[in-house]
Scaffold this active site. Structure first.
Site, PDB file in Angstrom:
ATOM      1  CE  LYS A 167       3.474   1.299   7.050  1.00  0.00           C
ATOM      2  NZ  LYS A 167       3.361   0.453   6.436  1.00  0.00           N
TER       3      LYS A 167
ATOM      4  CG  ASN B  34       1.324  -2.270  -4.985  1.00  0.00           C
ATOM      5  OD1 ASN B  34       1.753  -2.494  -4.115  1.00  0.00           O
ATOM      6  ND2 ASN B  34       1.494  -2.612  -6.151  1.00  0.00           N
TER       7      ASN B  34
ATOM      8  CD  GLN C  40      -0.123   3.592   7.492  1.00  0.00           C
ATOM      9  OE1 GLN C  40      -0.573   2.177   7.417  1.00  0.00           O
ATOM     10  NE2 GLN C  40       0.380   3.718   6.225  1.00  0.00           N
TER      11      GLN C  40
ATOM     12  CB  THR D 292       4.858  -0.798  -0.434  1.00  0.00           C
ATOM     13  OG1 THR D 292       3.487  -0.028  -1.249  1.00  0.00           O
ATOM     14  CG2 THR D 292       4.923  -1.464   0.353  1.00  0.00           C
TER      15      THR D 292
ATOM     16  CE  LYS E 295      -3.250  -1.207   6.359  1.00  0.00           C
ATOM     17  NZ  LYS E 295      -1.430  -0.260   6.048  1.00  0.00           N
TER      18      LYS E 295
ATOM     19  CE  LYS F 109      -2.059   8.976   2.652  1.00  0.00           C
ATOM     20  NZ  LYS F 109      -2.970   7.343   2.537  1.00  0.00           N
TER      21      LYS F 109
ATOM     22  N   GLY G 203      -4.585   2.462  -0.447  1.00  0.00           N
ATOM     23  CA  GLY G 203      -4.703   0.345  -0.810  1.00  0.00           C
ATOM     24  C   GLY G 203      -3.817  -0.208   0.267  1.00  0.00           C
ATOM     25  CG  ASP G 204      -3.214  -3.342   3.847  1.00  0.00           C
ATOM     26  OD1 ASP G 204      -1.859  -2.479   4.026  1.00  0.00           O
ATOM     27  OD2 ASP G 204      -3.228  -3.939   4.170  1.00  0.00           O
TER      28      ASP G 204
ATOM     29  CB  SER H 287       0.454   7.867   0.276  1.00  0.00           C
ATOM     30  OG  SER H 287      -0.029   6.583  -0.595  1.00  0.00           O
TER      31      SER H 287
HETATM   32  N1  GLU Z   1      -1.121  -0.105   2.987  1.00  0.00           N
HETATM   33  C1  GLU Z   1       0.446   0.570   2.825  1.00  0.00           C
HETATM   34  C2  GLU Z   1       1.133   0.694   4.834  1.00  0.00           C
HETATM   35  O1  GLU Z   1       0.653  -0.309   4.856  1.00  0.00           O
HETATM   36  C3  GLU Z   1       0.385   1.940   2.305  1.00  0.00           C
HETATM   37  C4  GLU Z   1      -0.496   3.141   3.179  1.00  0.00           C
HETATM   38  C5  GLU Z   1      -0.956   4.513   2.245  1.00  0.00           C
HETATM   39  O2  GLU Z   1      -0.363   4.814   1.457  1.00  0.00           O
HETATM   40  O3  GLU Z   1      -1.614   5.532   2.778  1.00  0.00           O
HETATM   41  O4  GLU Z   1       1.898   1.282   4.560  1.00  0.00           O
END
Ligand code: GLU
Length: 449
Positions: free
Chosen positions: A117, A244, A114, A213, A129, A93, A168-169, A381
């Site tokens: 996190k 965002n 990630q 976020t 990612k 994810k 997204g990112d 998410s």
């Molecule tokens: N891009 C966001 C992050 O850096 C969200 C990733 C997601 O929702 O999967 O955590």
């Protein structure tokens, strides 16, 4: 100065050798390894079975060609990436980033971060990612759509709600997710809503995902301030970026009684002592898709636009860097400390350089690292995936309450872990150790895979 435990040194040396030139990835791994000495000293079994070595090596890395046709009929080529980093806790994810700076090292650093996190959120999600070196700036909607369709034509075979779930990112928002979901649906002939998050509300998105976020980072800073009996009320705040994350961090800060006096984009920054007018930023960034210089032009008197320079020269008590990696240098950190900053929460991924982080920690500034402070996006998410799996749709209030609770839990777990390991108030250590232990336990249980 923190340094790496000698047992972990060979692991770092191998990461540097095997991933030569990937500086951001080295930086992210180094920061985590610096925290793990204390864990390995307390629980030596985590150093067994090459567990940490496996954690530093992505499970799978996909690199592919993305051909597309621009509005002039010319064929263009970009490079697409998806790094499926770790699936011990759930399907991979993490977001997709479209930006000309994207390369495999950047995607690897983001995938590594990630993984930790996502573990901190307490939700069942692994880490990954992806993205492309495609530059969406000044591209027409038709070009963006054709690019997204071509990108998904290759990527779709690697995705699935139980396999890998992008979002997204930077450079990828609701519009791009819509185009990619449409192409995935067409190619697979399945309405598999849980394959992507950050979707529009009419086709399976979650309320509060867009805001999550930025809101989450603000909740995190609020919790840090509360440990010192402080709040946002009446504080001067600077938020870098105007995308965002920044927009919704500014919104929540204002709701909590703080005053955001400056924000930025990659060309420059604006100072508005009246407090940044969010409706205007939203109009410029989300509707017109223009640069922040427009803010000064439209607002007129009382607003200063500074081309280039550093937004961190603006004095503030709270800083929320929400633009991109390594945007806040050691010098910026010194300026912020000199100007009396009390709390810094990373809205972006790794926006503070290692030197900046060291300066904040040494100065006793409350410092919330990205993998904790910006986890609200991916946590929401996971809530979107939950709604998709149960074919449900929650209210904004219900979703935001879950987000607020998750952020409080993350804060408390990081704080408790830091204290347990003899470093009260050190959120970097707390976040790295708490997330590592969760992933490590799952990896241990699953055997050598
Ligand atoms: N891009 C966001 C992050 O850096 C969200 C990733 C997601 O929702 O999967 O955590």
């Amino acid at each position: 100065m923190v340094h790496i435990d000698e047992k972990l040194e060979p692991i770092l040396a191998e990461v540097l050798r095997r991933n030569a030139g990937e500086e951001e990835f080295h930086q992210a791994v180094k920061e985590v390894l610096e925290s793990l000495g204390r864990v390995v000293a307390k629980h030596p079994r985590y150093a067994n079975h090459a567990l940490i070595e496996r954690l530093c090596e992505p499970e799978r890395q996909i690199i592919f060609r993305v051909p597309w046709v621009d509005d002039a009929g010319q064929v263009r080529i970009n490079r697409g990436f998806r790094v499926q980093f770790n699936s011990a806790l759930g399907p991979y994810k993490g977001g997709l980033r479209f930006h000309p700076s994207v390369n495999v090292g950047i995607i690897k650093f983001l995938g590594f971060e990630q993984t930790f996190k996502n573990a901190l959120t307490g939700m069942p999600i692994g880490g990954g990612k992806g993205g492309s070196d495609f530059n969406p700036r000044d591209r027409s909607e038709g070009e963006i759509m054709r690019f997204c369709q071509s990108f998904m034509t290759e990527l779709h075979r690697h995705l699935g709600e139980y396999i890998d779930v992008p979002a997204g990112d930077i450079g990828v928002g609701g519009r791009e997710i819509g185009f990619m979901f449409g192409q995935y649906k067409r190619l697979t002939n399945r309405y598999e809503a849980g394959v992507l998050t950050g979707k529009g509300l009419v086709y399976g998105g979650s309320r509060a995902r867009t805001e999550a976020t930025g809101y989450g980072a603000t909740y995190f800073v609020q919790s840090m301030l509360a440990t010192k009996d402080q709040s946002f009320d009446g504080k001067r705040v600077v938020v870098s970026g105007s995308g965002n994350v920044a927009i919704y961090a500014m919104e929540k800060v204002a709701e909590f009684g703080g005053k955001v006096v400056a924000c930025s984009d990659s060309n420059g920054y604006v100072i508005d002592e009246q407090g940044i007018d969010l409706d205007l930023v939203k109009e410029i960034k989300e509707i017109r898709r223009e640069r922040i210089v427009e803010y000064a032009r439209l607002k007129g008197s009382g607003v200063h636009y500074i081309k280039g320079g550093s937004v961190w020269d603006v004095a503030c008590e709270v800083a929320i860097p929400s633009a991109t990696q390594n945007e806040l240098s050691g010098n910026d950190a010194r300026t912020l400390v000199r100007n009396g900053v009390v709390a810094v929460g990373e809205g972006a991924n790794m926006p503070c350089t290692p030197e900046a982080v060291r300066i904040f920690r040494e100065a006793g500034v409350l410092f919330g690292p990205g993998k904790a402070a910006n986890a609200g996006g991916v946590a929401t998410s996971a809530l979107e995936m939950q709604q998709n799996a149960s074919r449900d749709s929650w209210t904004f209030e219900q979703t935001e309450t879950r987000l607020a609770n998750i952020m409080r839990d993350i804060h408390d777990r990081c704080a408790e872990t830091a204290s347990d390991y003899g470093a009260p108030g050190d959120y970097v250590l707390g976040a790295n150790i708490a997330s590592f232990v969760r992933v490590a336990e799952a990896m241990e249980a699953l055997g050598v895979i």
